[in-house]
Design a protein around this motif. Sequence first.
Motif, short mmCIF file in Angstrom:
data_model
loop_
_atom_site.label_atom_id
_atom_site.label_comp_id
_atom_site.label_asym_id
_atom_site.label_seq_id
_atom_site.Cartn_x
_atom_site.Cartn_y
_atom_site.Cartn_z
N UNK B 102 -56.59 -12.98 19.30
CA UNK B 102 -56.56 -14.01 18.26
C UNK B 102 -57.91 -14.06 17.58
N UNK B 131 -52.53 -10.70 17.65
CA UNK B 131 -52.65 -11.30 16.31
C UNK B 131 -51.40 -10.99 15.50
N UNK B 132 -50.94 -12.00 14.78
CA UNK B 132 -49.83 -11.84 13.85
C UNK B 132 -50.30 -11.04 12.63
N UNK B 135 -52.61 -12.99 10.42
CA UNK B 135 -53.89 -13.26 11.07
C UNK B 135 -54.75 -11.99 11.04
#
Lengths: 347, 347
Positions: B102, B131-132, B135
């Motif tokens: 993240x 992480x998306x 992101x």
Amino acid sequence: MSTATLSIDLDAIRANWRALNEKTSGETGAVVKANAYGLGAGFVAKALLKEGVQTFFVAVAEEGVVVRKSLGNASTIYIFGGHMQGDTELIREYRLTPLLNSVDQLIRHVETLPHHPFGIQLDTGMNRLGMEPVEWHAVRELALPLNPKLIMSHLACADDPDHDMNVKQLAEFHKMTDDLDIPKSLSATGGILLGSDYHFDLTRPGVGLYGGFPFEQARAVAKVNIPIIQTREVDVGETVGYSNTWRAPTPRRIATVSAGYADGIIRAMGGKTALYAGDVACPIVGRISMDLIGVDVTLLTQPVESLELLNDRQTIDVLAENAGTIGYEILTSLGGRYQRRYLGDMG
Amino acid sequence: MSTATLSIDLDAIRANWRALNEKTSGETGAVVKANAYGLGAGFVAKALLKEGVQTFFVAVAEEGVVVRKSLGNASTIYIFGGHMQGDTELIREYRLTPLLNSVDQLIRHVETLPHHPFGIQLDTGMNRLGMEPVEWHAVRELALPLNPKLIMSHLACADDPDHDMNVKQLAEFHKMTDDLDIPKSLSATGGILLGSDYHFDLTRPGVGLYGGFPFEQARAVAKVNIPIIQTREVDVGETVGYSNTWRAPTPRRIATVSAGYADGIIRAMGGKTALYAGDVACPIVGRISMDLIGVDVTLLTQPVESLELLNDRQTIDVLAENAGTIGYEILTSLGGRYQRRYLGDMG
């Protein structure tokens, strides 16, 4: 730190022991087998020693060694598994007292450690450990002059006070032991709750000490707190976890926490279990994986750093119901990866 | 000795690694998280190091410490959980490489250990760790100049080659990483078996090393052998074990063995599982208890001292089917009471 924390409240264990001791007519021992049901046999035994417990029970000789090292020499440590081949040195060196289960074990004990204390375990119908009536009848004239320290049996159905097996086993135990002037023991936690007819000279509470059924007034002993690694928003229809078993019905906020079935959070409990942030239940979503669990934290109004699995509200018995098992298996499954924190007087 | 023995065949683990390595187009690492799926991370990692494995994966920093102590300084140890608050000193001192999940973790890492190696974990649809896309898009210009050692993601449905999730995650991983000149990793055991499109630069086999589905040609790694404490004859209608759930249909010979659910022999497998004496299957009778199991040994023509639970015939996947779970959970449940015996070259 990303490992979960297992907190073990030694004061609660002591309070549970005192409560069971008050119900018991004779001496009250303590069962610390299976590493004190997973909670740490050395710590638990030492805390109970300070409470006044003098008699401890373990399953196998190796467990007795751990308990003896923690307790020093002042107490008695019985081994339910008796005297197995290869156990002789441990039994001698660590002053363990085997509960002999069979004629074979009696002969082994007498031949290898002729003056070392022992007890006798009788089978009164559970057909698991102990000498059968006919076997006991055949060897009692040999065993009795050797001065057994305890004669015991174990109830198969004590968790159910109405089961007729209790009365049958009690009658059989009387029949096998009434003429003997040896301390006697029949009951664990369930048997204590059946009343004083079942108590004899010594009781052996186990699960009741650790906060589980059938001792419903027990204080909870174990708490599990799991750190959150990260939190994400998922849209309607997105899936979470292995095999896409959960799909977001509305936009949700999902936390991933750092524990899983390798920590004894049994996979089977996933569908019915929540993690708690204070009073708020946050349901597990998707499959529990080995080291990670997805949790729906949409209801939380502010971010938190960790969530609770086991606490006063979600006890070992609740988790057991969710997983289709018993509270004992919840405890013994907890595993080796936790940071273990002992609360209360360490003894 | 009355504790059960867990034998771990390090040569079989190495053979499984070689077989998976032969199927892999890039480098083949090894996942040793959760104490190497319960089998002993230090021993397993060292044995695989000797086989040539250079890259290891653990779940949390504390596990990385154990592996580093066993391996010395020559290899890379990645942490799936990334860089959590409180991990900084361990990561630095033990030269661990966090897989940052993240933006929060990226910032923490850069602020606390600015020149310490790291990798990036991306979420390609499992919604568990990483992480998306949005992101990652926001921080990649910050992260890339810091020279990440690896960029990875994880497949949610790789055990099912026909699941459309595999193709979707592969496409997403390409979309997020094709323009990057950084070593890439997407696949664990299941992904290796999906074929070379899924291999990228580094694979991360776990369960396949330890002899489990979905790597069906795997050699069995773990064996469990349990000593018999005593044997008794039971008459027609007699019951065995807790709650009288089993009743002898004919006169039977019952052995009581010294292991139970505290050893990870999951209670739920009881009704369907046998213990073996050579080729002879001896069914479990009655409930599995914490430290003891009743076994019907009537078919045996001569006495034996122990019985096998896990072996080449009754594998972790067979036990998993019996218990309603997966082989991974059978392994990670095995618990701390076994005498552990490592077979093969210790590395």
